[in-house]
Structure formats: structure tokens, C-alpha cells
Scaffold this motif. Structure first.
Motif, PDB file in Angstrom:
ATOM      1  N   UNK A 122       0.833  -1.211   0.000  1.00  0.00           N
ATOM      2  CA  UNK A 122       0.000   0.000   0.000  1.00  0.00           C
ATOM      3  C   UNK A 122       0.864   1.256   0.000  1.00  0.00           C
ATOM      4  N   UNK A 123       1.865   1.262   0.837  1.00  0.00           N
ATOM      5  CA  UNK A 123       2.754   2.420   0.923  1.00  0.00           C
ATOM      6  C   UNK A 123       3.463   2.660  -0.404  1.00  0.00           C
ATOM      7  N   UNK A 124       3.964   1.606  -1.001  1.00  0.00           N
ATOM      8  CA  UNK A 124       4.679   1.758  -2.276  1.00  0.00           C
ATOM      9  C   UNK A 124       3.744   2.187  -3.398  1.00  0.00           C
ATOM     10  N   UNK A 125       2.544   1.628  -3.421  1.00  0.00           N
ATOM     11  CA  UNK A 125       1.589   2.033  -4.464  1.00  0.00           C
ATOM     12  C   UNK A 125       1.198   3.497  -4.303  1.00  0.00           C
ATOM     13  N   UNK A 126       0.946   3.930  -3.076  1.00  0.00           N
ATOM     14  CA  UNK A 126       0.588   5.337  -2.842  1.00  0.00           C
ATOM     15  C   UNK A 126       1.739   6.270  -3.209  1.00  0.00           C
ATOM     16  N   UNK A 127       2.969   5.822  -3.012  1.00  0.00           N
ATOM     17  CA  UNK A 127       4.123   6.654  -3.378  1.00  0.00           C
ATOM     18  C   UNK A 127       4.316   6.710  -4.892  1.00  0.00           C
ATOM     19  N   UNK A 128       3.946   5.653  -5.585  1.00  0.00           N
ATOM     20  CA  UNK A 128       4.161   5.584  -7.030  1.00  0.00           C
ATOM     21  C   UNK A 128       3.051   6.256  -7.839  1.00  0.00           C
ATOM     22  N   UNK A 129       1.883   6.418  -7.222  1.00  0.00           N
ATOM     23  CA  UNK A 129       0.716   6.939  -7.941  1.00  0.00           C
ATOM     24  C   UNK A 129       0.195   8.163  -7.200  1.00  0.00           C
ATOM     25  N   UNK A 130       0.128   9.272  -7.886  1.00  0.00           N
ATOM     26  CA  UNK A 130      -0.289  10.509  -7.217  1.00  0.00           C
ATOM     27  C   UNK A 130      -1.767  10.510  -6.842  1.00  0.00           C
ATOM     28  N   UNK A 169      -2.146   0.050 -15.699  1.00  0.00           N
ATOM     29  CA  UNK A 169      -0.830   0.657 -15.937  1.00  0.00           C
ATOM     30  C   UNK A 169      -0.968   1.959 -16.734  1.00  0.00           C
ATOM     31  N   UNK A 170      -1.837   1.954 -17.722  1.00  0.00           N
ATOM     32  CA  UNK A 170      -2.047   3.156 -18.530  1.00  0.00           C
ATOM     33  C   UNK A 170      -2.604   4.295 -17.660  1.00  0.00           C
ATOM     34  N   UNK A 171      -3.534   3.954 -16.782  1.00  0.00           N
ATOM     35  CA  UNK A 171      -4.085   4.970 -15.883  1.00  0.00           C
ATOM     36  C   UNK A 171      -3.023   5.486 -14.914  1.00  0.00           C
ATOM     37  N   UNK A 172      -2.221   4.590 -14.402  1.00  0.00           N
ATOM     38  CA  UNK A 172      -1.162   4.995 -13.460  1.00  0.00           C
ATOM     39  C   UNK A 172      -0.126   5.872 -14.150  1.00  0.00           C
ATOM     40  N   UNK A 173       0.177   5.547 -15.416  1.00  0.00           N
ATOM     41  CA  UNK A 173       1.163   6.341 -16.157  1.00  0.00           C
ATOM     42  C   UNK A 173       0.679   7.761 -16.414  1.00  0.00           C
TER      43      UNK A 173
END
Length: 175
Positions: A122-130, A169-173
Motif C-alpha cells: 500500500x505504501x509503495x503504491x501510494x508513493x508511485x501513484x499521485x 498501468x495506462x491509468x497509473x502512467x
């Protein structure tokens, strides 16, 4: 060939999956592992230590996946590892079964290890995605796939899973 500790944990997983935590005894695990009761107790002094040993293995699976995420990206790795191999799925099922069915067989450390696995992702995902909502959508999607695999339910086709991964992935990018 696996060492004694690994053989014991493998036997414990097999016993848990086949018979449930209520019927698992130190003697049955020792016999299945091909060690004496004393040999088992040397490595794991009680049933809670066995459950904790499985939680340590899950932590190792997660650490390997987090190292992979450092190289290939958090979102991609999280989603790609959300359909675990059968060995990891068996271990996860065994730990969850033990924790749910017999809270007395669970140490505080075991609960902390399990909670940390979820929190680390969760922490890593929140840091990677604004976008925090998108981070949660990705987390919940991955957790749903993982739970489906762990419980032995049929997963969607690989084609459908890959389409979901590509879309997320497209949404995250974009963010």
C-alpha cells in the motif's frame, strides 16, 4: 534437498491444508517431515512458532517481489504478482487458515508480519501513484486476484487479467 527447518514447514503446510489447524499436532508434523518430535521442537518449540515460520516465508516472498518492483516498477510488479504461483498460494492459505481458525496459534509477530506485507505494498503504491483512489483501485484489484488464487477459485483468463493490468498501468502512467 531442503533443510530440516524447511521440511518441517513444508509438512506443516501440507497438514494445515489437508486437515486444518485444529487437527494438526506436533507429532503429525514431525512424522510427515521425517524428523523426531524433539527435532521439530528444536526448530519450532510450539505450534505458534510453526505459524510464525510460515509468516516469515510469506515475508520472504514479499521481499523478493518488492526487490523485483524496484527494478520493474511497483504497479506492474504488484499486479503481475497478484496471481501467485501455487507454492506461495499454499503458504498464504495455510497462514490465513491458521490465524483465522485458531487465534491462539498466532503470535503478535505473526500478525505484524502479515499486516506489514499489506502495508508495504500500500505504501509503495501510494508513493508511485499521485491519485490515492487509483492506488486503492490497483491495490484492491491485486488483492482480489491474489485471494482468488489463494483460495483455489478459478482465475479469469490470462487474457482478461493482462487487459486489466494494461488498463491500470495506462491509468497509473497518466498520473
Amino acid at each position: 534437498m531442503p533443510g530440516t527447518r524447511d521440511r518441517i514447514l513444508d509438512a506443516f503446510v501440507d497438514q494445515l491444508i489437508e486437515h486444518g489447524i485444529a487437527t494438526v499436532t506436533i507429532e503429525k508434523v514431525a512424522e510427515r517431515a521425517g524428523v523426531s518430535k524433539g527435532g521439530l521442537l528444536y526448530h519450532f518449540p510450539a505450534k505458534p512458532a510453526l505459524v510464525e515460520g510460515l509468516a516469515d516465508r510469506l515475508r520472504a516472498f514479499t521481499d523478493a517481489n518488492l526487490a523485483r518492483a524496484d527494478k520493474h516498477g511497483v504497479v506492474r510488479t504488484f499486479l503481475e504478482t497478484s496471481s501467485p504461483d501455487s507454492n506461495e498460494a499454499r503458504h498464504y492459505w495455510a497462514v490465513i487458515s491458521a490465524v483465522q481458525a485458531d487465534p491462539g496459534s498466532t503470535t503478535d509477530r505473526t500478525r505484524s508480519l502479515l499486516a506489514a506485507v499489506f502495508e508495504d505494498w500500500s505504501t509503495r503504491l501510494r508513493a508511485a501513484i499521485s491519485d490515492p483512489i487509483l492506488a486503492d483501485i490497483i491495490r484492491f484489484t491485486g488483492d482480489g486476484l491474489y485471494l482468488t488464487a489463494v483460495t483455489g477459485l478459478p482465475l479469469p483468463s490470462n487474457h482478461r487479467i493482462q487487459n486489466v493490468i494494461r488498463r491500470l498501468l495506462a491509468e497509473a502512467d497518466k498520473r
